[in-house]
Design a protein around this motif. Structure first.
Motif, mmCIF file in Angstrom:
data_model
loop_
_atom_site.group_PDB
_atom_site.id
_atom_site.type_symbol
_atom_site.label_atom_id
_atom_site.label_comp_id
_atom_site.label_asym_id
_atom_site.label_seq_id
_atom_site.Cartn_x
_atom_site.Cartn_y
_atom_site.Cartn_z
ATOM 1 N N TRP A 104 43.365 50.387 37.078
ATOM 2 C CA TRP A 104 42.208 49.580 36.706
ATOM 3 C C TRP A 104 41.354 49.356 37.954
ATOM 4 N N PRO A 105 40.050 49.472 37.844
ATOM 5 C CA PRO A 105 39.191 49.279 39.023
ATOM 6 C C PRO A 105 39.246 47.867 39.575
ATOM 7 N N SER A 106 39.711 46.912 38.776
ATOM 8 C CA SER A 106 39.783 45.515 39.235
ATOM 9 C C SER A 106 40.985 45.254 40.138
ATOM 10 N N ASN A 107 41.940 46.196 40.197
ATOM 11 C CA ASN A 107 43.161 45.970 40.966
ATOM 12 C C ASN A 107 42.907 46.086 42.463
ATOM 13 N N ILE A 108 43.578 45.241 43.248
ATOM 14 C CA ILE A 108 43.409 45.287 44.702
ATOM 15 C C ILE A 108 44.750 45.088 45.408
ATOM 16 N N SER A 109 44.847 45.646 46.611
ATOM 17 C CA SER A 109 46.019 45.419 47.451
ATOM 18 C C SER A 109 45.579 44.795 48.761
ATOM 19 N N ILE A 110 46.381 43.874 49.242
ATOM 20 C CA ILE A 110 46.046 43.087 50.428
ATOM 21 C C ILE A 110 47.215 43.109 51.399
ATOM 22 N N ILE A 111 46.920 43.347 52.666
ATOM 23 C CA ILE A 111 47.893 43.158 53.737
ATOM 24 C C ILE A 111 47.477 41.902 54.489
ATOM 25 N N ILE A 126 42.488 33.866 48.288
ATOM 26 C CA ILE A 126 41.991 33.267 47.043
ATOM 27 C C ILE A 126 40.494 33.526 46.879
ATOM 28 N N ASN A 127 39.750 33.375 47.949
ATOM 29 C CA ASN A 127 38.293 33.568 47.888
ATOM 30 C C ASN A 127 37.903 35.026 47.634
ATOM 31 N N LEU A 128 38.837 35.931 47.887
ATOM 32 C CA LEU A 128 38.578 37.359 47.685
ATOM 33 C C LEU A 128 38.753 37.791 46.228
ATOM 34 N N LEU A 129 39.481 36.997 45.452
ATOM 35 C CA LEU A 129 39.865 37.418 44.105
ATOM 36 C C LEU A 129 38.684 37.375 43.138
ATOM 37 N N PRO A 130 38.591 38.374 42.263
ATOM 38 C CA PRO A 130 37.466 38.426 41.329
ATOM 39 C C PRO A 130 37.549 37.401 40.213
ATOM 40 N N THR A 131 38.754 36.966 39.887
ATOM 41 C CA THR A 131 38.943 35.993 38.809
ATOM 42 C C THR A 131 40.242 35.243 39.050
ATOM 43 N N LEU A 132 40.365 34.068 38.464
ATOM 44 C CA LEU A 132 41.616 33.315 38.507
ATOM 45 C C LEU A 132 42.200 33.149 37.107
ATOM 46 N N ASP A 133 41.650 33.892 36.167
ATOM 47 C CA ASP A 133 42.130 33.863 34.781
ATOM 48 C C ASP A 133 42.657 35.257 34.424
ATOM 49 N N GLY A 134 43.970 35.355 34.261
ATOM 50 C CA GLY A 134 44.543 36.621 33.825
ATOM 51 C C GLY A 134 44.940 37.576 34.935
ATOM 52 N N LEU A 135 45.061 37.078 36.174
ATOM 53 C CA LEU A 135 45.574 37.927 37.248
ATOM 54 C C LEU A 135 47.029 38.301 36.989
ATOM 55 N N THR A 136 47.448 39.446 37.517
ATOM 56 C CA THR A 136 48.868 39.766 37.619
ATOM 57 C C THR A 136 49.176 39.924 39.099
ATOM 58 N N ILE A 137 50.148 39.162 39.603
ATOM 59 C CA ILE A 137 50.366 39.093 41.041
ATOM 60 C C ILE A 137 51.692 39.719 41.465
ATOM 61 N N GLN A 138 51.680 40.246 42.669
ATOM 62 C CA GLN A 138 52.897 40.670 43.373
ATOM 63 C C GLN A 138 52.874 40.000 44.725
ATOM 64 N N ILE A 139 53.890 39.167 44.987
ATOM 65 C CA ILE A 139 53.989 38.478 46.270
ATOM 66 C C ILE A 139 55.433 38.541 46.758
ATOM 67 N N GLY A 140 55.616 38.178 48.015
ATOM 68 C CA GLY A 140 56.946 38.126 48.592
ATOM 69 C C GLY A 140 57.303 36.714 49.009
ATOM 70 N N ILE A 141 58.100 36.622 50.068
ATOM 71 C CA ILE A 141 58.558 35.330 50.548
ATOM 72 C C ILE A 141 57.817 34.985 51.835
ATOM 73 N N GLY A 142 57.648 33.689 52.096
ATOM 74 C CA GLY A 142 57.024 33.268 53.338
ATOM 75 C C GLY A 142 55.939 32.242 53.121
ATOM 76 N N GLY A 143 55.315 31.824 54.230
ATOM 77 C CA GLY A 143 54.318 30.775 54.171
ATOM 78 C C GLY A 143 53.084 31.147 53.379
ATOM 79 N N VAL A 144 52.557 32.358 53.582
ATOM 80 C CA VAL A 144 51.334 32.769 52.880
ATOM 81 C C VAL A 144 51.538 32.808 51.366
ATOM 82 N N PRO A 145 52.594 33.475 50.851
ATOM 83 C CA PRO A 145 52.791 33.465 49.396
ATOM 84 C C PRO A 145 52.969 32.061 48.813
ATOM 85 N N ASP A 146 53.682 31.187 49.543
ATOM 86 C CA ASP A 146 53.903 29.832 49.038
ATOM 87 C C ASP A 146 52.581 29.071 48.928
#
Length: 456
Positions: free
Chosen positions: A367-374, A209-229
């Motif tokens: 888009w330059p704002s897009n990021i991927s996280i492991i 959450i602290n890494l994200l550039p904004t919390l308004d208008g994000l588009t997310i891809q998540i899976g299942i598990g404790g971290v996504p929840d």
């Protein structure tokens, strides 16, 4: 107007009747997740003594299969799957013939249509037929339309508990296209219980959450598990709004945020107003919410997991998990050494899609704002020795599968922080990863890196 009800009645058979179509040597696509043909499976179990050399294609069945339980010596059925879960891992531990097929989930529809993957019989759970003669593939779109199109025999198993999930395309099959219909009045489609997150997972989600550039208008891809929840919970706590979704799996966390209006997809740059996904699994409440919900759009996996299509989403945040990562950034997410654990799924597609931008002379994509996280916890407890061990290692253990190459990795997050690997040399990567390793292992990692020549 065609009489679809009459056509339905003509094709309606008992499970015992249709299972007689199964002959030795056949391939059967029995579907997966919550949409396995559960009643067909039971009927198949009753024919174990009459059959031999039956090959089943089923990804991530959410319940044990009756036919495999009845085949207690593992002599009749072989199982092939692109993704394992605990059900399939259990059969593997029992020395049953369970085989992993290494493939990106997004490639499966193409492999069926090109005849590389083939089934003699396609069967799976669908919704009741609508007035226009269509059945809906419900919670599992993925590759099912392609599998049914190319199968020699097409059987649908109607289950009233299956929600009708609106789609972009390939979410339905018409009564005129199927050969036989069976009705399952015995089973409800399976649910997935919520997982209680660990303290480490809570901290990982907070670091994301602290890494994200904004919390308004994000588009997310998540899976299942404790971290996504926990990530979804934190989005709500931090006041996120206008969140969009382009994902493989529609999860319980996504459903809860959509119910509260936090996910509304209004600011999505691609397919605004739609939660784009290819399958879903969760609670009965989730399934009821999905039913004819115009906010959701189910697509086949070759659409949702296409790198160029993913890149059309602005402010895209892709979050995937790993089992182990080495000091150069190689990601293992599907095996423990040579022992298979899960699968490739869509990790590589979303890591690349969230990072992709087209060159100057090409039509603009990305888009330059897009990021991927492991994301992964820094440690685990060895089940045999009970010792605490690091998931960040000098090199992947022998036999481990590289799911995502180090050249594709952007951010790696543990409970101890964020490693940014973009444009970093190998020595710089080593130090980035050491700083997010568990403190008990940092000196050891530096020592081992020097032995390997990664650090001077």
């Amino acid at each position: 107007m065609p009489d679809y009800k009459k056509l339905y009645e003509q094709k309606l058979k008992s499970p015992d009747e249709v299972v007689k179509l199964v002959k030795p040597g056949m391939w059967i696509g029995i579907s997966g997740l919550s949409c396995v043909a559960w009643l067909f499976d039971k009927a198949l179990a009753e024919r174990v003594s009459e059959l031999m050399d039956i090959k089943l294609w089923t990804p991530v069945p959410l319940r044990p299969l009756k036919c495999l339980e009845e085949d207690d010596k593992g002599e009749v059925f072989s199982v092939y799957s692109d993704m394992w879960n605990e059900v399939l891992r259990r059969y593997a531990r029992m020395k049953r013939r369970v085989y992993y097929v290494p493939v990106h989930l997004g490639e499966l529809p193409k492999l069926f249509r090109r005849g590389i993957l083939k089934v003699d019989i396609a069967v799976g759970t669908v919704t009741p037929m609508d007035k226009h003669g269509f059945f809906n593939f419900s919670t599992e779109n993925t590759f099912r339309r392609a599998m049914f199109e190319t199968a020699k025999i097409k059987i649908v198993e109607v289950n009233e508990s299956a929600p009708w999930v609106p789609g972009g395309y390939n979410e339905c099959i018409h009564v005129s296209e199927v050969d036989y219909i069976i009705e399952n009045h015995e089973d409800k489609i399976p649910e997935i219980p919520l997982i209680t997150p660990t303290k480490e997972e809570e901290k990982i989600a907070e670091n994301i959450i602290n890494l994200l550039p904004t919390l308004d208008g994000l588009t997310i891809q998540i899976g299942i598990g404790g971290v996504p929840d926990i990530f979804c919970n934190l989005l709500e706590e931090r006041g996120a709004k206008n969140i969009g979704v382009h994902t493989e799996m529609l999860t319980e966390g996504i459903f809860r945020l959509a119910e509260k209006g936090i996910i509304n997809c209004r600011k999505k740059s691609f397919l605004p107003g739609k939660i784009v996904h290819t399958f879903s699994a969760g609670s009965r409440e989730l399934y009821d919410w999905l039913h004819y919900n115009p906010l959701v759009a189910s697509f086949p996996s070759d659409f949702t997991n296409d790198i160029n299509i993913i890149s059309l989403n602005d402010n895209m945040v892709s979050i995937n998990s790993a089992l182990e990562v080495d000091l150069t950034g190689q990601i293992c997410a599907e095996s423990i050494g040579p022992q298979h654990y899960s699968g490739t799924g869509g990790q590589v597609a979303f890591v690349r899609g969230a990072s992709y931008t087209s060159p100057q002379a090409a039509p603009p994509l990305g888009w330059p704002s897009n990021i991927s996280i492991i994301a992964l916890p820094s440690t685990y407890v060895d089940k045999e020795t009970k010792e605490l061990k690091s998931r960040i290692v000098p090199f992947l253990r022998s036999g481990s599968v590289i799911t995502t190459p180090r050249t594709d990795v952007v951010y790696i997050v543990t409970e101890y922080g964020v490693a940014d690997l973009r444009g970093k040399s190998v020595p710089e990567r080593v130090m980035e990863l050491v700083k997010i390793a568990h403190p008990d292992f940092r000196d050891w990692l530096i020592k081992e890196a020097k032995k390997l020549g990664l650090l001077i």
